[in-house]
Design a protein around this motif. Structure first.
Motif, short mmCIF file in Angstrom:
data_model
loop_
_atom_site.label_atom_id
_atom_site.label_comp_id
_atom_site.label_asym_id
_atom_site.label_seq_id
_atom_site.Cartn_x
_atom_site.Cartn_y
_atom_site.Cartn_z
N THR A 129 -13.01 -0.71 2.93
CA THR A 129 -12.92 -1.27 1.46
C THR A 129 -14.20 -1.78 0.87
N TYR A 130 -14.63 -2.71 1.79
CA TYR A 130 -15.85 -3.46 1.17
C TYR A 130 -16.85 -2.99 1.59
N GLY A 131 -16.91 -2.26 2.79
CA GLY A 131 -18.45 -2.01 3.32
C GLY A 131 -19.23 -1.12 2.35
N GLY A 132 -20.48 -1.13 2.17
CA GLY A 132 -21.58 -0.73 1.47
C GLY A 132 -21.43 -0.92 -0.12
N ASN A 133 -20.78 -2.11 -0.30
CA ASN A 133 -20.64 -2.54 -1.71
C ASN A 133 -21.59 -2.89 -2.55
N PRO A 134 -21.91 -2.72 -3.84
CA PRO A 134 -23.25 -2.80 -4.53
C PRO A 134 -23.88 -4.03 -4.17
N LEU A 135 -23.19 -5.19 -3.92
CA LEU A 135 -23.82 -6.62 -3.47
C LEU A 135 -24.56 -6.40 -2.31
N ALA A 136 -23.91 -6.07 -1.15
CA ALA A 136 -24.64 -5.73 0.07
C ALA A 136 -25.66 -4.87 -0.04
N MET A 137 -25.57 -3.70 -0.86
CA MET A 137 -26.77 -2.95 -0.80
C MET A 137 -27.73 -3.18 -1.58
N ALA A 138 -27.79 -4.23 -2.60
CA ALA A 138 -28.75 -4.81 -3.09
C ALA A 138 -29.47 -5.70 -2.06
N VAL A 139 -28.77 -6.62 -1.53
CA VAL A 139 -29.36 -7.48 -0.38
C VAL A 139 -29.98 -6.79 0.51
N GLY A 140 -29.42 -5.82 1.36
CA GLY A 140 -29.95 -4.92 2.48
C GLY A 140 -31.11 -4.37 1.81
N GLY A 141 -31.33 -3.88 0.71
CA GLY A 141 -32.58 -3.26 0.28
C GLY A 141 -33.63 -4.09 0.08
N ALA A 142 -33.45 -5.40 -0.31
CA ALA A 142 -34.53 -6.22 -0.42
C ALA A 142 -34.79 -6.87 0.74
N VAL A 143 -33.87 -6.90 1.96
CA VAL A 143 -34.42 -7.33 3.24
C VAL A 143 -35.16 -6.21 3.87
N LEU A 144 -35.03 -4.93 3.39
CA LEU A 144 -35.90 -4.01 4.23
C LEU A 144 -37.13 -3.86 3.25
N ASP A 145 -37.31 -4.24 2.29
CA ASP A 145 -38.27 -4.39 1.28
C ASP A 145 -39.35 -5.30 2.03
N GLU A 146 -38.87 -6.47 2.56
CA GLU A 146 -39.75 -7.30 3.29
C GLU A 146 -40.16 -6.98 4.71
#
Length: 393
Positions: free
Chosen positions: A270-287
């Protein structure tokens, strides 16, 4: 009397603020965080890029469920695949969920290839794969299984690092092998040289899936995006979490195209891959993927390892060994000194660590630490070690 279920025994500390590699209590005390939420806060606390990514997304959209397309999932999955061995990615909320999905993949893969009798997974002694019924069965540790019998069927354990035992444990019912490239909770044990490649060879010979649990050792923790990359081995499945969200709940299953057997109706969240998690995960990968970032992890990890080795040599009546990889390091204490009690003494001096199995102290600092932070941590460790050193009593 708190209404909280008493499932934890937390230290008598409550933090109200974090900045970089430090945490603060409400009375202003500062602590050097070499626990990082158990290898989760890889970018430290209140990292500006992560904060901005979360705030920006929170003002737009929090949740819609996987009944609809979530563009952030497609973007992050593509980036993870491009940076790793993977062809496909499934997003979960946690490491245990990712491992549950990996176990399902092992069974589905064998069924799809005409071997429904192959359902068992061989894992390793002293492993830790989560707290669900299936993942505690995979680890097989008595302390995890106590009170939760009958144990979920389908798992066998062999000694970590022993290819002969692994090969001998394979039967006509074996579907996959599941291993942590670096055991975390089990005591910071690194896979011996040649072990991961040996597992790959065994899986290829017997038609098994090779699955790595990189919940703790993945996402830059060892100086590569994934720890198995040091061995130049390509797995079929990797489960990861912790650092991938930098503190926001996020997990993932990465697979090759061969192992991407889950289709519509086979798995979900239900929650997995929600927009909030994807935004933060993308920011982590940026770094993580910035030029020189992982090289820095290797450098500061070496500095930390050398310092820990020096402590072992200086205080042999306190420490037995230092071991680990990158910024996933451990100090094994002598049997007469309990790691949790030593940890409490370190907290009183302003240093946060995590305990582990085999009477080990885990050092899992944010990946952004500098040599100066290593020196600060080593000084505190030495202060407490000196109190216990029989040569100085």
């Amino acid at each position: 009397m708190s209404a909280l279920m008493p499932t934890y025994a937390p230290a008598d500390l409550a933090f109200v603020k974090g900045e970089g590699v430090y945490l603060y209590t409400d009375d202003g005390r500062r602590f050097l965080d070499f626990c990082a939420g158990i290898a989760v806060s890889c970018m430290g606390h209140a990292h500006p890029h992560l904060v901005e990514a979360l705030k920006s997304q929170a003002e737009k959209l929090w949740h819609v469920s996987n009944l609809y397309i979530i563009p952030g999932q497609i973007e992050l999955a593509n980036r993870l695949a491009a940076a790793s061995f993977a062809d496909r990615v499934f997003f979960s909320n946690s490491g245990a969920e990712a491992l549950e999905g990996a176990i399902k993949i092992a069974r589905k893969y064998q069924k799809d290839h005409g071997h429904p009798e192959r359902y068992r997974v061989i894992a390793c002694e002293n492993a830790f794969h989560g707290r669900t019924l299936a993942t505690i069965a995979a680890a097989g540790q008595a302390k995890l299984l106590e009170g939760f019998t009958p144990v979920v069927d389908g798992f066998d354990q062999v000694a970590f690092g022993n290819l002969n035992e692994m090969r001998a444990a394979i039967t006509d019912e074996t579907a996959a092998i599941l291993v942590e490239p670096v055991q975390g909770e089990g005591g910071l044990r690194e896979a011996p040289e040649g072990y991961l490649q040996g597992l790959r060879d065994i899986c290829d010979e017997f038609g098994l899936l090779l699955m790595f649990d990189e919940v703790q050792c993945g996402m830059g923790r060892t100086g590569k995006l994934f720890a198995h990359e040091w061995a130049n081995v390509i797995p079929d499945v990797v489960a990861t979490a912790k650092g991938i969200g930098g503190g926001f709940p996020l997990g993932a299953i990465l697979t090759t195209e061969k192992a991407a057997v889950l289709g519509v109706g086979n798995h979900g969240t239900t929650y997995g891959g929600n927009p909030l998690a994807m935004a933060v995960g993308g920011a982590v990968l940026d770094e993580l993927l910035k030029d020189g970032f992982l090289d820095h992890v290797v450098h500061v990890g070496h500095t930390l390892s050398q310092g820990l080795q020096a402590l072992v040599r200086k205080y042999p009546t306190v420490f037995v060994a230092a071991r680990g990889q990158g910024l996933m390091q451990g100090l094994k204490l002598v049997d007469s000194i309990v790691n949790r009690e030593f940890k409490t003494e370190l907290e009183a001096e302003g240093l946060l660590l995590a305990p582990a199995g085999d009477n080990v102290l885990r050092l899992l600092p944010p990946l952004i630490i500098e040599d100066s932070h290593v020196a600060e941590a080593l000084a505190i460790l030495e202060t407490v070690a000196a109190r216990h050193d029989l040569g100085h009593v």
